[in-house]
Design a protein around this motif. Structure first.
Motif, mmCIF file in Angstrom:
data_model
loop_
_atom_site.group_PDB
_atom_site.id
_atom_site.type_symbol
_atom_site.label_atom_id
_atom_site.label_comp_id
_atom_site.label_asym_id
_atom_site.label_seq_id
_atom_site.Cartn_x
_atom_site.Cartn_y
_atom_site.Cartn_z
ATOM 1 N N MET A 1 0.836 -1.188 0.000
ATOM 2 C CA MET A 1 0.000 0.000 0.000
ATOM 3 C C MET A 1 0.873 1.239 0.000
ATOM 4 O O MET A 1 1.970 1.216 0.524
ATOM 5 C CB MET A 1 -0.856 0.000 1.255
ATOM 6 C CG MET A 1 -1.910 1.081 1.251
ATOM 7 S SD MET A 1 -2.813 1.092 2.791
ATOM 8 C CE MET A 1 -3.165 -0.631 3.022
ATOM 9 N N MET A 67 -11.636 -3.832 -2.109
ATOM 10 C CA MET A 67 -11.066 -4.174 -3.425
ATOM 11 C C MET A 67 -11.765 -5.294 -4.188
ATOM 12 O O MET A 67 -11.109 -6.045 -4.924
ATOM 13 C CB MET A 67 -9.565 -4.451 -3.272
ATOM 14 C CG MET A 67 -8.814 -3.220 -2.800
ATOM 15 S SD MET A 67 -7.015 -3.373 -2.867
ATOM 16 C CE MET A 67 -6.663 -4.239 -1.357
ATOM 17 N N ASP A 86 -8.357 4.392 -1.906
ATOM 18 C CA ASP A 86 -9.395 4.641 -0.907
ATOM 19 C C ASP A 86 -8.763 5.453 0.217
ATOM 20 O O ASP A 86 -7.576 5.319 0.482
ATOM 21 C CB ASP A 86 -9.916 3.315 -0.338
ATOM 22 C CG ASP A 86 -11.287 3.459 0.316
ATOM 23 O OD1 ASP A 86 -12.279 2.971 -0.265
ATOM 24 O OD2 ASP A 86 -11.371 4.076 1.399
ATOM 25 N N ARG A 89 -7.633 3.346 5.182
ATOM 26 C CA ARG A 89 -6.590 2.304 5.147
ATOM 27 C C ARG A 89 -7.115 0.959 5.654
ATOM 28 O O ARG A 89 -6.800 -0.075 5.079
ATOM 29 C CB ARG A 89 -5.381 2.729 5.973
ATOM 30 C CG ARG A 89 -4.556 3.799 5.310
ATOM 31 C CD ARG A 89 -3.442 4.278 6.242
ATOM 32 N NE ARG A 89 -2.962 5.578 5.829
ATOM 33 C CZ ARG A 89 -1.925 5.782 5.037
ATOM 34 N NH1 ARG A 89 -1.241 4.765 4.587
ATOM 35 N NH2 ARG A 89 -1.564 6.994 4.701
ATOM 36 N N LEU A 92 -8.747 -0.973 2.859
ATOM 37 C CA LEU A 92 -7.771 -1.535 1.918
ATOM 38 C C LEU A 92 -7.039 -2.724 2.554
ATOM 39 O O LEU A 92 -6.836 -3.752 1.908
ATOM 40 C CB LEU A 92 -6.760 -0.460 1.505
ATOM 41 C CG LEU A 92 -7.292 0.675 0.608
ATOM 42 C CD1 LEU A 92 -6.221 1.756 0.430
ATOM 43 C CD2 LEU A 92 -7.726 0.157 -0.758
ATOM 44 N N ARG A 96 -6.659 -6.801 1.305
ATOM 45 C CA ARG A 96 -5.310 -7.114 0.808
ATOM 46 C C ARG A 96 -5.151 -8.564 0.347
ATOM 47 O O ARG A 96 -4.507 -8.847 -0.653
ATOM 48 C CB ARG A 96 -4.303 -6.824 1.913
ATOM 49 C CG ARG A 96 -2.905 -6.652 1.428
ATOM 50 C CD ARG A 96 -1.985 -6.629 2.622
ATOM 51 N NE ARG A 96 -1.582 -5.307 3.011
ATOM 52 C CZ ARG A 96 -0.658 -4.600 2.371
ATOM 53 N NH1 ARG A 96 -0.124 -5.064 1.296
ATOM 54 N NH2 ARG A 96 -0.307 -3.417 2.796
ATOM 55 N N PRO A 106 -2.579 -1.009 -4.070
ATOM 56 C CA PRO A 106 -3.472 -0.239 -3.201
ATOM 57 C C PRO A 106 -2.825 1.098 -2.820
ATOM 58 O O PRO A 106 -1.620 1.154 -2.595
ATOM 59 C CB PRO A 106 -3.619 -1.131 -1.957
ATOM 60 C CG PRO A 106 -3.024 -2.431 -2.315
ATOM 61 C CD PRO A 106 -2.006 -2.163 -3.365
#
Ligand SMILES: C[S@@+](CC[C@H](N)C(=O)[O-])C[C@H]1O[C@@H](n2cnc3c(N)ncnc32)[C@H](O)[C@@H]1O
Length: 237
Positions: A1, A67, A86, A89, A92, A96, A106
């Motif tokens: 990320m 996602m 996004d 956090r 996301l 993952r 990401p």
């Protein structure tokens, strides 16, 4: 990320939205799939059919959440690169496991201040995200800036729900049953009430089309799905 420095202050509304999604992130997928009776898979599939690639082959999945859209884009194998952006956090992070980091990147950022260069992606997807973004015009301006000429914005969003659907059964479900179940499972008092409220306040498909054209898109159209419960909006730069 993207672990870069903090993005700009999202403002009062943005802070409230981000903190709500941070809180419900552990429950988001479960509630999403059960409360939509699995229809969300079908709706996202329809969204993916509107994606158009041109020169760069890159797609930005905006308000990507956990996602699901990025994963489907990855599965299709058509894109040269997928960015999942996004400002929450935890959302996301939660997603993952679904993605292959060689294909999906990401990125924690605000849709109103996209950290990408001009004309760098062919297509932007946004599923159930635009409703949460205010002012929407700021996001449209950013999307237009980063799209390649002729690039496409594909929005999947709930219909405004001001008209009765299925003789009012859907409206009752949305306003009473869904917030109740959401509250029970996520233990969050407000999040699923917020969902019903924002759906009710969201512009009609025709008004959204006008808004997109006034923001500078060259062409816009919409297609309703599942009796207008959700709507696909396609806008070309
Ligand atoms: C309802 S979820 C949708 C997630 C995903 N696209 C899906 O189909 O399940 C909405 C997402 O929009 C994100 N979001 C809302 N406002 C945003 C903004 N201004 N910038 C970036 N993300 C935003 C929230 O953090 C949340 O993850």
């Amino acid at each position: 990320m993207n672990r870069g420095t903090e993005f700009p202050d999202p403002g009062e509304h943005g802070r409230r939205v981000a903190s709500m999604f941070n809180r419900i992130s552990p429950w988001y997928d479960l509630l999403n799939h059960t409360l939509s009776l699995g229809l969300d898979f079908y709706w996202r599939k329809k969204l993916l059919q509107t994606v158009r690639l041109q020169t760069s082959g890159r797609v930005l999945d905006l308000a990507a959440g956990t996602m699901d859209v990025s994963r489907q884009l990855q599965k299709q194998g058509r894109c040269s690169g997928i960015l999942a952006m996004d400002f929450s956090r935890p959302m996301l992070e939660k997603g993952r496991k679904k993605i292959d980091p060689d294909h999906v990147l990401p990125l924690a950022a605000d849709a109103r201040d996209i950290p990408l260069p001009e004309a760098s992606v062919d297509c932007v997807t946004i599923a159930f995200g635009i409703r949460n973004i205010l002012p929407r015009e700021k996001a449209y301006a950013e999307i237009l800036r980063i799209l390649t000429p002729g690039g496409r914005l594909c929005i999947l969003e709930f219909g405004s729900s001001r008209q009765k659907i299925w003789g009012g059964i859907y409206n009752l479900y949305l306003q009473r049953i869904l917030p109740g179940i959401g509250r029970l499972v996520s233990r969050d008092r407000s999040a699923y009430g917020y969902l019903a409220e924002t759906i009710r306040e969201f512009p009609t498909a025709e008004d959204l089309k006008k808004e997109l054209l006034e923001s500078g898109f060259r062409r816009a159209e919409h297609r309703s799905l599942t009796s207008g419960i959700v709507c696909l909006h396609i806008a070309d730069k």
